[in-house]
Scaffold this motif. Structure first.
Motif, PDB file in Angstrom:
ATOM      1  N   GLU A   1       0.755  -1.238  -0.096  1.00  0.00           N
ATOM      2  CA  GLU A   1       0.008  -0.054   0.035  1.00  0.00           C
ATOM      3  C   GLU A   1       1.014   1.252   0.107  1.00  0.00           C
ATOM      4  OE1 GLU A   1      -2.611   0.330   3.502  1.00  0.00           O
ATOM      5  OE2 GLU A   1      -3.668   1.937   2.468  1.00  0.00           O
ATOM      6  N   SER A   2       2.014   1.347   0.548  1.00  0.00           N
ATOM      7  CA  SER A   2       2.663   2.579   0.985  1.00  0.00           C
ATOM      8  C   SER A   2       3.376   2.900  -0.448  1.00  0.00           C
ATOM      9  CB  SER A   2       3.872   2.041   1.687  1.00  0.00           C
ATOM     10  OG  SER A   2       4.870   0.992   1.363  1.00  0.00           O
ATOM     11  N   ARG A   3       3.440   2.050  -1.460  1.00  0.00           N
ATOM     12  CA  ARG A   3       3.882   2.419  -2.833  1.00  0.00           C
ATOM     13  C   ARG A   3       2.913   2.831  -3.544  1.00  0.00           C
ATOM     14  NH1 ARG A   3       7.786  -2.655  -3.527  1.00  0.00           N
ATOM     15  NH2 ARG A   3       8.906  -2.393  -1.682  1.00  0.00           N
ATOM     16  N   CYS A   4       1.648   2.492  -3.211  1.00  0.00           N
ATOM     17  CA  CYS A   4       0.624   2.829  -4.468  1.00  0.00           C
ATOM     18  C   CYS A   4       0.666   4.284  -5.101  1.00  0.00           C
ATOM     19  CB  CYS A   4      -0.863   2.642  -3.710  1.00  0.00           C
ATOM     20  SG  CYS A   4      -1.068   0.881  -3.476  1.00  0.00           S
ATOM     21  N   GLY A   5       0.853   5.366  -4.283  1.00  0.00           N
ATOM     22  CA  GLY A   5       0.600   6.665  -4.730  1.00  0.00           C
ATOM     23  C   GLY A   5       1.738   6.778  -5.656  1.00  0.00           C
ATOM     24  N   GLY A   6       2.806   6.566  -5.263  1.00  0.00           N
ATOM     25  CA  GLY A   6       4.099   6.892  -6.157  1.00  0.00           C
ATOM     26  C   GLY A   6       3.827   6.095  -7.442  1.00  0.00           C
ATOM     27  N   LEU A   7       3.364   4.869  -7.206  1.00  0.00           N
ATOM     28  CA  LEU A   7       3.359   4.013  -8.610  1.00  0.00           C
ATOM     29  C   LEU A   7       2.352   4.705  -9.583  1.00  0.00           C
ATOM     30  CD1 LEU A   7       1.342   1.330  -9.951  1.00  0.00           C
ATOM     31  CD2 LEU A   7       3.945   1.581 -10.373  1.00  0.00           C
ATOM     32  N   GLU A   8       1.178   5.157  -9.031  1.00  0.00           N
ATOM     33  CA  GLU A   8      -0.081   5.654  -9.935  1.00  0.00           C
ATOM     34  C   GLU A   8       0.554   6.931 -10.643  1.00  0.00           C
ATOM     35  OE1 GLU A   8      -3.876   6.023  -8.050  1.00  0.00           O
ATOM     36  OE2 GLU A   8      -3.826   4.112  -7.259  1.00  0.00           O
ATOM     37  N   THR A   9       1.395   7.597  -9.941  1.00  0.00           N
ATOM     38  CA  THR A   9       1.976   8.790 -10.448  1.00  0.00           C
ATOM     39  C   THR A   9       2.896   8.551 -11.710  1.00  0.00           C
ATOM     40  OG1 THR A   9       1.899   9.928  -8.422  1.00  0.00           O
ATOM     41  CG2 THR A   9       3.283  11.054 -10.093  1.00  0.00           C
ATOM     42  N   LEU A  10       3.713   7.495 -11.290  1.00  0.00           N
ATOM     43  CA  LEU A  10       4.889   7.119 -12.279  1.00  0.00           C
ATOM     44  C   LEU A  10       4.135   6.286 -13.480  1.00  0.00           C
ATOM     45  CD1 LEU A  10       7.506   4.865 -10.673  1.00  0.00           C
ATOM     46  CD2 LEU A  10       7.941   6.770 -11.876  1.00  0.00           C
ATOM     47  N   ALA A  11       2.970   5.751 -13.394  1.00  0.00           N
ATOM     48  CA  ALA A  11       2.411   5.272 -14.314  1.00  0.00           C
ATOM     49  C   ALA A  11       1.806   6.343 -15.317  1.00  0.00           C
ATOM     50  CB  ALA A  11       1.265   4.029 -13.916  1.00  0.00           C
ATOM     51  N   LEU A  12       1.065   7.317 -14.535  1.00  0.00           N
ATOM     52  CA  LEU A  12       0.540   8.132 -15.484  1.00  0.00           C
ATOM     53  C   LEU A  12       1.429   8.826 -16.315  1.00  0.00           C
ATOM     54  CD1 LEU A  12      -2.344  10.143 -13.163  1.00  0.00           C
ATOM     55  CD2 LEU A  12      -2.495   8.752 -15.335  1.00  0.00           C
TER      56      LEU A  12
ATOM     57  N   ALA B   1       4.084   7.597 -17.325  1.00  0.00           N
ATOM     58  CA  ALA B   1       4.300   6.872 -18.591  1.00  0.00           C
ATOM     59  C   ALA B   1       3.182   6.614 -19.374  1.00  0.00           C
ATOM     60  CB  ALA B   1       4.851   5.491 -18.033  1.00  0.00           C
ATOM     61  N   GLY B   2       2.008   7.200 -19.206  1.00  0.00           N
ATOM     62  CA  GLY B   2       0.955   7.178 -20.248  1.00  0.00           C
ATOM     63  C   GLY B   2       0.100   5.868 -19.829  1.00  0.00           C
ATOM     64  N   VAL B   3       0.270   5.304 -19.001  1.00  0.00           N
ATOM     65  CA  VAL B   3      -0.481   4.138 -18.683  1.00  0.00           C
ATOM     66  C   VAL B   3      -1.535   4.280 -17.451  1.00  0.00           C
ATOM     67  CG1 VAL B   3      -0.616   1.487 -18.653  1.00  0.00           C
ATOM     68  CG2 VAL B   3       1.320   2.501 -19.537  1.00  0.00           C
ATOM     69  N   LYS B   4      -2.768   4.154 -17.526  1.00  0.00           N
ATOM     70  CA  LYS B   4      -3.757   4.128 -16.511  1.00  0.00           C
ATOM     71  C   LYS B   4      -3.447   2.812 -15.491  1.00  0.00           C
ATOM     72  CE  LYS B   4      -8.098   3.356 -16.411  1.00  0.00           C
ATOM     73  NZ  LYS B   4      -9.487   3.406 -16.703  1.00  0.00           N
ATOM     74  N   VAL B   5      -3.320   2.801 -14.388  1.00  0.00           N
ATOM     75  CA  VAL B   5      -3.343   1.649 -13.447  1.00  0.00           C
ATOM     76  C   VAL B   5      -4.699   1.755 -12.544  1.00  0.00           C
ATOM     77  CG1 VAL B   5      -0.946   1.222 -14.096  1.00  0.00           C
ATOM     78  CG2 VAL B   5      -1.594   2.539 -11.902  1.00  0.00           C
ATOM     79  N   THR B   6      -5.114   0.639 -12.219  1.00  0.00           N
ATOM     80  CA  THR B   6      -6.583   0.913 -11.475  1.00  0.00           C
ATOM     81  C   THR B   6      -6.223  -0.419 -10.185  1.00  0.00           C
ATOM     82  OG1 THR B   6      -7.639   1.374 -13.164  1.00  0.00           O
ATOM     83  CG2 THR B   6      -8.806   0.600 -11.244  1.00  0.00           C
ATOM     84  N   CYS B   7      -6.511   0.145  -8.979  1.00  0.00           N
ATOM     85  CA  CYS B   7      -6.520  -0.883  -7.928  1.00  0.00           C
ATOM     86  C   CYS B   7      -7.940  -1.565  -8.013  1.00  0.00           C
ATOM     87  CB  CYS B   7      -6.284  -0.132  -6.623  1.00  0.00           C
ATOM     88  SG  CYS B   7      -6.498  -1.193  -5.230  1.00  0.00           S
ATOM     89  N   VAL B   8      -7.785  -2.715  -8.077  1.00  0.00           N
ATOM     90  CA  VAL B   8      -9.168  -3.669  -8.162  1.00  0.00           C
ATOM     91  C   VAL B   8      -9.234  -4.816  -6.824  1.00  0.00           C
ATOM     92  CG1 VAL B   8      -9.165  -3.712 -10.617  1.00  0.00           C
ATOM     93  CG2 VAL B   8      -8.050  -5.553  -9.417  1.00  0.00           C
ATOM     94  N   GLY B   9      -8.394  -4.539  -5.950  1.00  0.00           N
ATOM     95  CA  GLY B   9      -8.479  -5.498  -4.786  1.00  0.00           C
ATOM     96  C   GLY B   9      -7.587  -5.584  -4.152  1.00  0.00           C
ATOM     97  N   ILE B  10      -7.331  -6.516  -3.145  1.00  0.00           N
ATOM     98  CA  ILE B  10      -6.185  -6.641  -1.959  1.00  0.00           C
ATOM     99  C   ILE B  10      -6.057  -7.912  -1.702  1.00  0.00           C
ATOM    100  CG2 ILE B  10      -8.010  -6.530  -0.186  1.00  0.00           C
ATOM    101  CD1 ILE B  10      -6.044  -4.762   1.338  1.00  0.00           C
ATOM    102  N   ILE B  11      -4.684  -8.281  -1.481  1.00  0.00           N
ATOM    103  CA  ILE B  11      -4.262  -9.495  -1.220  1.00  0.00           C
ATOM    104  C   ILE B  11      -4.713 -10.022   0.283  1.00  0.00           C
ATOM    105  CG2 ILE B  11      -2.316 -11.193  -0.916  1.00  0.00           C
ATOM    106  CD1 ILE B  11      -2.899 -10.770  -4.067  1.00  0.00           C
ATOM    107  N   ASP B  12      -5.117 -10.979   0.666  1.00  0.00           N
ATOM    108  CA  ASP B  12      -5.238 -11.628   1.937  1.00  0.00           C
ATOM    109  C   ASP B  12      -4.661 -12.892   2.099  1.00  0.00           C
ATOM    110  OD1 ASP B  12      -7.090 -13.469   1.300  1.00  0.00           O
ATOM    111  OD2 ASP B  12      -8.793 -11.991   1.749  1.00  0.00           O
TER     112      ASP B  12
END
Lengths: 342, 342
Positions: free
Chosen positions: B290-301, B303-314
């Motif tokens: 979770e701690s890396r989600c914000g940074g990753l979403e920014t990086l992906a944007l 790079a021109g790719v949309k990334v979407t969180c669709v769930g969580i590992i348990d």
């Protein structure tokens, strides 16, 4: 896709037993089970792709060959031999580059799942792969007409791989093993040549189970100026060396090496036809400066491979033939064999 | 073999124009003409094998996929799209490992030589290969039922490749792009779904010209704990991550990303079927703390790719589904899609 999940499991079973197959078949084959045979396989079968870690400062030699049912083999070929040959023809290409075989990727299209066939094929495949210390690292399995594609990779010092382009006038032309056996076996099977029954099994062994000259290829790294593997026949394959090296050749027809079984079945000009243009030999043809011939012959003998000088490179850009040092006309067109590799 | 020498020349022509094909076809394509596009190709097409020189301390990711006429494509598929897709599906596998695509080996079986087909196929093939800076380094051409096998190799830092096995409870599950478009296009073509005419071209573009997430895969090297490419559909492919990582997942159905064309054609549970199990998306699915989600979403944007969180590992070892945070039953069997990869 009509290959069902249980059929994927079956396929995995036959390839898993020895190494497994199919990066993307979702098989349960674990990466670690694949890595045992080679420590340089970081990720084997069972992920999106394999990952291998090559040694530093090395080149990777890569070749791929396809075998199609009804084109490269038929029902008369033992199924284990199909598996063996698929490995052998690819390793023969690596041998001609002086590379040490390492990693294999196998793609198969099957019209249906035939367990007996898979068992025999994988037996032949892994016997050859294991002998030459290659790891099957992945592949693909789909439904389709029986087609088998192997991509083989080998390791070669970055500055010492062999090519077709380095032959120099004065270099001696060598071949390994004997020539014409496989083509004569095929001709015997097809009734084109009357091969004595006592010799057919030995010749057929050469057709069904070719021996890639993997060890010799690596010995040649410091010795040969050019090399090629003999798949289409000496005439056609040596021509690739001559073209790439911009040289010509004089070939001594009476020096062409033959097996006892070959000599017991055919001789003279009719025999030359099989030795020069029969194909399927999977021996190496290479050129080497005269000063290195003695050393090379000794090295090869120690490695258990016979090598024979069959001619000399000259500056003529032509291929000429001699018998007992007398010029001899060979109708090149009649001999040319432009079969695709198999 | 019935493919004649002039036909080999024809084939060489179509592959030579952009890069060439066939280590062993005896084509006149010189090694140097192949090396232009990548300096790490020491020997290209025209010798017994290619030789590439990988960077030091790197791993090589290797994948192979076969496409068979009548199984993976038919006459309704534009021929250029076949060439594109053969490259794309292999690069998608490399992307899922975090690898940078580098070298391609192409094996083709052709029933006959069709110049118009070859021209279109090679156009699509090289457009994709060039875009992703891959070099065609060799291959094989034989006669046989139309079958195309590509082996793709990529470069990846030896200690930073992605696998399916690293997902941890608490990690967020992401997918790139949108899901279900390609499968919906196929259903529309086959009349299984009534897709409005205005949306079909856009959906078909996703079916015919999938976009491997090559850049995103490399961005994920330092971020994701696991990754896989979506070829069979999210449900089946995520299951591979869960199995390899020994974890479970909670999926938010209403979070599954869709395109405008998809939303204009289908919705609700029937839509989920295509998003979860349609296949042919060639997006990436990956897990990330979770701690890396914000940074990753920014990086992906960026790079021109949309990334979407669709769930969580348990830690459940199960896959459970939610709609607006309420549990929702999904009949996994009905959704399971065991097509072979293409």
């Amino acid at each position: 896709m009509n290959i069902q999940p249980d059929e994927f499991s079956l396929i995995a079973k036959y390839f898993q037993r020895s190494k497994g197959a199919g990066n993307d078949t979702g098989s349960a084959v674990s990466a670690t089970s694949q890595s045992r045979s080679r420590r340089d396989v970081a990720v084997g079968i069972g992920d999106d792709a394999a990952v291998v870690i090559p040694p530093s400062d090395c080149g990777i030699a890569i070749t791929t060959d396809t075998m199609v049912s009804g084109v490269h083999f038929d029902d008369k070929v033992p199924v284990a031999a199909i598996g063996h040959k698929l490995v052998a023809v690819n390793l023969s290409d690596l041998a001609a580059m002086g590379a040490e075989p390492a990693w294999l990727s196998l793609s198969c299209a099957f019209p249906a799942i035939d367990e007996a066939w898979l068992a025999e094929f994988s037996r032949g495949f892994f016997a050859a792969a294991d002998y030459y210390r290659c790891a099957l690292i992945g592949g693909d399995v789909t439904k389709g007409p029986l087609t088998l594609t192997l991509t083989a990779q080998g390791i070669v010092p970055a500055d010492r791989y062999l090519q077709r382009s380095g032959a120099q006038p004065g270099d001696r032309i060598y071949v390994s093993g004997t020539l014409g056996d496989a083509a004569l076996a095929l001709a015997g099977q097809q009734g084109r040549v009357n091969v004595p029954e006592q010799w057919l099994p030995e010749l057929e062994k050469r057709l069904f189970y070719p021996t890639p000259r993997v060890g010799l290829g690596q010995l040649l790294r410091n010795q040969a100026t050019s090399a090629i593997d003999l798949s289409d026949g000496l005439l056609g394959d040596l021509k690739h060396i001559l073209t790439a090296s911009k040289v010509g050749a004089r070939i001594q027809l009476d020096a062409l090496p033959y097996s006892k079984a070959f000599a017991g079945s055919i001789s003279g000009p009719e025999g030359w036809r099989y030795q020069l243009a029969g194909g399927d030999d999977y021996e190496l043809c290479f050129t080497i400066p005269e000063s290195r011939c003695g050393g090379l012959e000794t090295l090869a003998l120690q490695a258990g491979v016979k090598v024979t000088c069959v001619g000399i490179i000259d500056g003529s850009r032509e291929m000429r033939f001699f018998e007992k040092n007398q010029p001899r006309d060979i109708n090149l067109d009649g001999y040319s064999h432009f079969a695709s590799r198999d």
